[in-house]
Enzyme design. Sequence first.
Site, PDB file in Angstrom:
ATOM      1  N   LYS A 116      36.467  86.094   5.966  1.00 16.73           N
ATOM      2  CA  LYS A 116      36.489  87.639   5.072  1.00 16.73           C
ATOM      3  C   LYS A 116      35.871  87.386   4.233  1.00 16.73           C
ATOM      4  O   LYS A 116      35.115  88.558   3.348  1.00 16.73           O
ATOM      5  CB  LYS A 116      38.195  87.619   4.935  1.00 16.73           C
ATOM      6  CG  LYS A 116      38.882  88.358   6.434  1.00 16.73           C
ATOM      7  CD  LYS A 116      40.597  88.101   6.000  1.00 16.73           C
ATOM      8  CE  LYS A 116      40.959  88.473   7.299  1.00 16.73           C
ATOM      9  NZ  LYS A 116      42.377  88.265   7.497  1.00 16.73           N
TER      10      LYS A 116
ATOM     11  N   GLN B 263      47.454  86.132   3.666  1.00 17.41           N
ATOM     12  CA  GLN B 263      46.968  85.490   5.568  1.00 17.41           C
ATOM     13  C   GLN B 263      48.201  85.348   5.866  1.00 17.41           C
ATOM     14  O   GLN B 263      48.817  84.963   5.929  1.00 17.41           O
ATOM     15  CB  GLN B 263      46.402  85.044   5.404  1.00 17.41           C
ATOM     16  CG  GLN B 263      45.480  84.281   6.692  1.00 17.41           C
ATOM     17  CD  GLN B 263      44.725  85.281   7.276  1.00 17.41           C
ATOM     18  OE1 GLN B 263      44.279  86.419   6.798  1.00 17.41           O
ATOM     19  NE2 GLN B 263      44.147  85.241   9.162  1.00 17.41           N
TER      20      GLN B 263
ATOM     21  N   ASP C  62      46.419  95.040   4.652  1.00 20.96           N
ATOM     22  CA  ASP C  62      46.707  96.137   6.295  1.00 20.96           C
ATOM     23  C   ASP C  62      47.766  97.087   6.041  1.00 20.96           C
ATOM     24  O   ASP C  62      47.270  97.290   7.378  1.00 20.96           O
ATOM     25  CB  ASP C  62      47.528  94.425   6.533  1.00 20.96           C
ATOM     26  CG  ASP C  62      46.963  93.573   6.258  1.00 20.96           C
ATOM     27  OD1 ASP C  62      46.046  93.559   6.683  1.00 20.96           O
ATOM     28  OD2 ASP C  62      47.152  91.700   5.680  1.00 20.96           O
TER      29      ASP C  62
HETATM   30  N1  GUN Z   1      46.678  87.285  10.670  1.00 21.33           N
HETATM   31  C1  GUN Z   1      45.136  87.493  11.711  1.00 21.33           C
HETATM   32  N2  GUN Z   1      44.805  88.369  11.495  1.00 21.33           N
HETATM   33  C2  GUN Z   1      45.366  89.351  10.248  1.00 21.33           C
HETATM   34  C3  GUN Z   1      45.482  90.293   9.517  1.00 21.33           C
HETATM   35  O1  GUN Z   1      44.929  90.934  10.054  1.00 21.33           O
HETATM   36  N3  GUN Z   1      46.005  90.024   8.084  1.00 21.33           N
HETATM   37  C4  GUN Z   1      46.970  89.338   7.948  1.00 21.33           C
HETATM   38  N4  GUN Z   1      47.359  89.850   6.990  1.00 21.33           N
HETATM   39  N5  GUN Z   1      46.908  88.353   8.527  1.00 21.33           N
HETATM   40  C5  GUN Z   1      46.353  87.979   9.523  1.00 21.33           C
END
Ligand code: GUN
Length: 277
Positions: free
Chosen positions: A49, A93, A116
């Site tokens: 990311k 995360q 998200d």
């Molecule tokens: N862990 C794995 N995929 C995601 C996601 O799309 N968002 C978040 N916050 N944690 C994750």
Amino acid sequence: MNKILDGIKIGQQIQQEIKEDLAKKNIRPGLAVVLVGEDAPSQLYVSKKKKACQEVGIDFHEYLLDVDTSQEHLLETIDFLNKDENVDAILVQLPLPEQFDTDKIITALDPKKDVDGFHKENIKNFLKDKSIITPGLPLGVLRLIEQTKEKLGNKQAVIVSKGKIFSQPMIKILEDRKMKVSLVKPDDKNLAKLTSTADVLIVSCGVPFLIKENMVKKDAIVIDIGINKIDKDYVVGDVDYSGVFDKVKFITPVPGGVGPMTIAMLLYNTVKLAEAK
Ligand code: GUN
């Protein structure tokens, strides 16, 4: 058209569009990512990311907290980011270490910065068509399905998933496109019968090789969200990729299918939240 839905290539195209759009508008959004602990897959996702943000021109605010951070400290961090003018979007995360109440942490996010779309208020708004963003994972899946250029109206979609957080927005997105949608749990005794009816089959359950050749419809579109680490250098999805390959019309590889799309959609949603501010 290529049978393999290449998430790396499509994700790169989307990232390029975002980069050009940001340069043209001369804006530089800020995304904060909070990672608690040292879970290796989470560290890898966060590093991807970060790299993607740097490539397109989004400021990446990285908050790496100790595995034994208290819930109170994490809540304070979120409160700080909620107030930080330079931060347009926040992602905590997941999964969090077990001492945390994940619901409480998500609820603490400013819904306007919840990139998200996991906050209850945002889920409610999304289901009423009142949300600024579409949650990244289902949006990425939609983009891959659209890539096939197949007609979706009146076709049957089947989602194999245990959790509501993904399936609920995914169902809405597909129903909005006039698909018939069924949701089935991976341990359902009628699983094979149901998945065999799917024109579009979406699988997200974390069970390696769950979906076999006899469980897919001929010429189906198969979207595999599973990421299962078999050993150090070997990752597979929830679908027996080589077993179903000849029978289906389109399929996502793992890795290189849905994963890169979620990163592209994270950038896309960060820009949307920044523009809405
Ligand atoms: N862990 C794995 N995929 C995601 C996601 O799309 N968002 C978040 N916050 N944690 C994750």
